[in-house]
Scaffold this motif. Structure first.
Motif, short mmCIF file in Angstrom:
data_model
loop_
_atom_site.label_atom_id
_atom_site.label_comp_id
_atom_site.label_asym_id
_atom_site.label_seq_id
_atom_site.Cartn_x
_atom_site.Cartn_y
_atom_site.Cartn_z
N PHE A 385 0.95 -0.89 -0.09
CA PHE A 385 -0.15 0.50 -0.73
C PHE A 385 0.92 1.35 -0.08
O PHE A 385 0.34 2.60 -0.78
CB PHE A 385 -0.77 -0.11 1.38
CG PHE A 385 -1.96 1.35 1.47
CD1 PHE A 385 -2.72 1.77 0.50
CD2 PHE A 385 -1.81 1.75 2.34
CE1 PHE A 385 -3.41 2.66 1.06
CE2 PHE A 385 -2.15 3.44 2.99
CZ PHE A 385 -3.55 3.93 2.03
N GLN A 388 2.05 1.78 -4.22
CA GLN A 388 1.22 1.87 -4.12
C GLN A 388 0.80 3.54 -4.65
O GLN A 388 0.31 4.58 -4.94
CB GLN A 388 -0.20 1.41 -3.85
CG GLN A 388 -0.08 -0.36 -4.71
CD GLN A 388 -1.03 -0.98 -4.24
OE1 GLN A 388 -1.23 -1.50 -3.83
NE2 GLN A 388 -2.38 -0.62 -5.85
N GLY A 391 2.32 6.11 -6.37
CA GLY A 391 2.16 5.80 -7.96
C GLY A 391 3.24 4.77 -8.72
O GLY A 391 2.39 4.41 -9.24
N ILE A 392 3.47 3.47 -7.90
CA ILE A 392 3.87 2.63 -7.99
C ILE A 392 2.46 1.56 -8.29
O ILE A 392 2.36 1.27 -7.26
CB ILE A 392 5.12 1.99 -7.31
CG1 ILE A 392 6.13 3.05 -7.50
CG2 ILE A 392 5.85 0.67 -7.82
CD1 ILE A 392 7.31 2.97 -6.34
N ALA B 48 -7.07 7.91 0.59
CA ALA B 48 -5.50 6.82 -0.68
C ALA B 48 -5.95 5.98 -1.14
O ALA B 48 -4.93 5.69 -1.83
CB ALA B 48 -4.12 7.28 0.62
N GLY B 49 -6.97 5.41 -0.60
CA GLY B 49 -6.99 3.68 -1.70
C GLY B 49 -7.56 3.03 -0.31
O GLY B 49 -6.81 1.71 -1.63
N PRO B 71 -7.70 2.11 -7.29
CA PRO B 71 -6.62 1.67 -6.31
C PRO B 71 -6.02 2.97 -6.28
O PRO B 71 -5.70 4.53 -6.77
CB PRO B 71 -5.44 0.76 -7.48
CG PRO B 71 -5.81 1.50 -8.45
CD PRO B 71 -7.56 1.62 -8.84
N PRO B 72 -4.84 3.02 -4.95
CA PRO B 72 -3.86 3.60 -4.06
C PRO B 72 -3.27 4.71 -5.13
O PRO B 72 -2.94 5.65 -5.25
CB PRO B 72 -3.28 2.94 -3.49
CG PRO B 72 -3.53 2.06 -3.05
CD PRO B 72 -4.25 1.45 -4.15
N GLU B 73 -2.50 3.83 -6.09
CA GLU B 73 -1.28 4.11 -7.67
C GLU B 73 -2.09 5.04 -8.23
O GLU B 73 -1.44 5.96 -8.65
CB GLU B 73 -0.92 3.32 -8.41
CG GLU B 73 -1.52 2.37 -9.45
CD GLU B 73 -1.81 1.23 -8.27
OE1 GLU B 73 -2.10 1.66 -7.04
OE2 GLU B 73 -2.34 -0.28 -9.17
#
Lengths: 438, 250
Positions: A385, A388, A391-392, B48-49, B71-73
């Protein structure tokens, strides 16, 4: 006909192709008897409990390829570490390829086992080293010994520090529907000499290949030998790698094994100590998926005082892949002040993936430092998480975490180009396009 | 920029957020304050997800686009950044490599080429100077063995590198000594401009002396019960949360 019978009956045909008056031929004859008696290992053997050769043995392998195979460098360039100057000993379907190779007799021998076996000037060396540390009662090693004829012969004289690495590549072309290969190599590193060797077995088609390889490595006093095995073969190729290393006092030897490809890979890696203050390093990264199987069976036999060994294996298993780590350390009564370290860390990505890890320490000395650790876990969701939110994407974040988990094994790789290549192979294996550079 | 409407979220069947409404516009600094267990950090995680929390009702939009299913990204790619209360240690990934991957993945998502290496290095140098981060620190594994203060400083360094539109700072002040707090606050203030926004989640008003909020919201039992200007923070400092609780009860 079963493969075992086929091989035994092929031995006579094989004898027509070699010099049966050579002293090595007695060794071959003894070896085929051992194989005949023992046959292929089965799950009944303690050391083969988790690795079955049954499916492999069903193929009708040709033992001697009929056609003269050919490969163009441009087609196989990608399998070489081509961005560095190196010696190259290359075989195609078990036969030496002079046009892909770059051997040497100047200041060192980086050439062929067949020459070493045939030429009188190598006779004393062969008599001194050949089959001296390969395990004589091991059926697969014996099978290789029986058919030993070709492979790499590397002899580094006293004090010679070899600047260029030596690459040994065994290609299989698929000219035969299924092929069995039995390369036999011998490496001798004399006192104070240093060498780095990169080895690879590679099919160029999807036809079945079964390689049963034996390498004997002798590392003399104060010598340094670093061996890198890149195991990224096609899904139709299986490899049994038997590597025996004998070290004299104050020597350093390391073997790094990168097991990413292949159908079934078994690494039998044995270190024997013949002096004090020896350093042995055994490291590996295994990343497999589908129904791939990788088995590391290691042995460090400490028989002298004041030596150390370091084993560090990382494994990542996806889908229904299976791994085995059978790590043995034996410390003889005389081997006081031994420092034996062993670590096997594993991540199971999917529910159906399996790892069988079995550390075995047999310690008969009382003043030693030995440790072993084995972990089996999953990827950390919180870490995932975190990546992520920066931004990955999930796939890349997973890949980064897996790489991070395994990469300390790469720290001891001394050839930067090898490190870069392994990073790329790992990224490809994990299906991502991110640079893992550190 | 960010609009949260009637947000309900629960974890393992227990409702934590019970109807949050919040609007954050470009150029604004919002502080969300509340006692322990009031749902502050959950709100940050849900924006942030984080999939550990189940959003049961309501909507979250970023620049008029619903983001609840992203999704978070992808939320990060839309410009949302969360500074973690407890940044995760990731052995084997260096700060520099992490930042490179992070920036290049975000650029890839926007259809841009990878950032050239020299530009990347220049940016890393600039932003690490802003946060007074030692160069040696950048080649260490992410958060591994970092002190509490170093972790938080590293979070703001990442924020500086990623230049988000909306930065949510979750308890960034906790675990910081006064010097570190000043460095972090100074970093945030320098990054602040008319086009981006900051949401500060905090227990105490200490951080708010350095980063002055335009709006202060008090969250109690998963709801924003009171909103006001920066003076509300000082009032809370004097009177504590009980005062708001009583007011709400009335």
């Amino acid at each position: 006909m079963e493969l075992k019978d086929k091989l035994i009956s092929s031995f006579m045909a094989f004898e027509n192709r070699v010099d049966i008056d050579h002293p090595v031929h007695d060794i071959r004859t003894e070896a085929i008897k051992v194989f005949e008696e023992k046959g292929f290992p089965s799950k009944k053997d303690e050391l083969w409990k988790y690795t079955s050769l049954n499916t492999l043995l069903k193929n009708n392998y040709s033992v001697f390829p009929k056609d003269e195979p050919g490969l163009e460098f441009k087609d196989v360039k990608k399998y070489f570490i081509h961005d560095i100057d190196s010696y190259k000993i290359v075989f195609i379907d078990g036969i030496y390829s002079s046009h892909l190779s770059q051997t040497s007799h100047e200041g060192l021998d980086a050439c062929l086992m067949s020459s070493a076996l045939n030429k009188p000037k190598y006779r004393t060396v062969i008599e001194k080293y050949f089959n001296k540390i390969a395990k004589k009662d091991d059926s697969l090693t014996s099978l290789n010994t029986a058919f030993s004829r070709e492979g790499a012969f590397i002899h580094i004289p006293k004090g010679k520090v070899v600047e260029k690495p030596i690459q040994i590549i065994h290609f299989a072309t698929g000219n035969e529907a299924s092929l069995m290969l039995q390369p036999r190599s011998l490496v001798i590193v004399e006192e104070n000499a240093q060498v780095q060797i990169i080895e690879r077995h590679q099919s160029t088609t999807e036809n079945a290949v079964f390689t049963n390889s034996v390498t004997e490595i002798f590392v003399h006093e104060r010598a340094i030998a670093d061996y890198y095995k890149i195991q990224n073969d096609k899904q139709s190729a299986s490899l049994i790698d038997n590597t025996y290393i004998a070290q004299e006092k104050n020597s350093h030897a390391s073997v790094h094994t990168f097991s990413i490809g292949g159908k079934l890979t078994r690494n039998n890696l044995q270190f024997l100590h013949k002096g004090e203050y020896i350093n042995s390093t055994l490291k590996g990264i295994t990343i497999i998926e589908g129904k791939q199987h990788v088995d590391h069976s290691t042995l460090v036999h400490h028989s002298e005082p004041n030596c150390e060994s370091h084993q560090d294996y990382k494994g990542i298993y996806a889908d229904k892949s299976t791994g085995v780590f059978n790590g043995r350390i034996i410390v003889e009564k005389e081997a006081q002040k031994t420092n034996g370290f062993q670590q096997s860390n594993n991540i199971l990505i999917d529910d159906k993936a399996t790892i069988n890890a079995k550390p075995q320490l047999e310690i008969f000395a009382d003043d030693v430092k030995c440790s072993h650790g084995c972990t089996i876990g999953q990827l950390d969701d919180e870490a995932l998480f975190y990546l992520q939110t920066r931004g990955i994407p999930e796939k890349e974040a997973r890949a980064l975490l897996m790489y991070a988990f395994a990469n300390n094994v790469l720290e001891s790789v001394k050839i930067p180009e090898v490190k870069i290549r392994i990073n790329k192979l790992i990224a490809m294996k994990l299906g991502v396009n991110i640079g893992f550079d550190l | 920029m960010l609009k949260i409407n009637n947000l309900h979220a629960s974890v393992e069947g227990k409702e934590i957020l019970r109807g949050i409404n919040l609007e954050v516009n470009p150029g604004e600094v919002h502080a969300i304050m509340g006692p322990n267990g009031s749902g502050k950090s959950t709100l940050a995680s849900v924006i942030a997800g984080n999939e550990d929390f189940e959003m049961t009702e309501g909507s979250i939009t970023m620049e008029n686009e619903e983001i609840t299913d992203l999704p978070p990204e992808e939320r990060a790619h839309k410009g949302i950044f969360l500074s973690f209360q407890y940044p995760v240690e990731i052995p084997g990934v260096t700060v520099t490599n992490f930042m490179k991957t992070s920036i290049n993945e975000s650029r890839r998502a926007q259809g841009l080429e990878e950032m050239p290496a020299n530009e990347m290095l220049k940016k890393i140098r600039e932003k690490s100077e802003l946060l007074e981060i030692d160069r040696k620190f950048l080649s260490r594994s992410l958060n591994e063995g970092f002190s509490g203060g170093e972790k938080k400083r590293n979070e703001i360094f990442q924020m500086a590198m990623l230049e988000p539109k909306l930065a949510i700072l979750d308890e960034t002040d906790s675990g910081l000594d006064i010097d570190a707090l000043r460095v972090v606050a100074n970093g945030v203030n320098k990054l602040k401009n008319k086009d981006n926004a900051v949401v500060l989640i905090t227990h105490y008003q200490r951080l708010l002396q350095y980063i002055i909020p335009d709006f202060v919201h008090v969250i109690l039992d998963g709801k924003i019960v009171k909103s006001g200007g920066k003076e509300l923070a000082f009032e809370l400092e004097d009177k504590g949360y009980d005062w708001v609780k009583q007011e709400v009860a009335v």
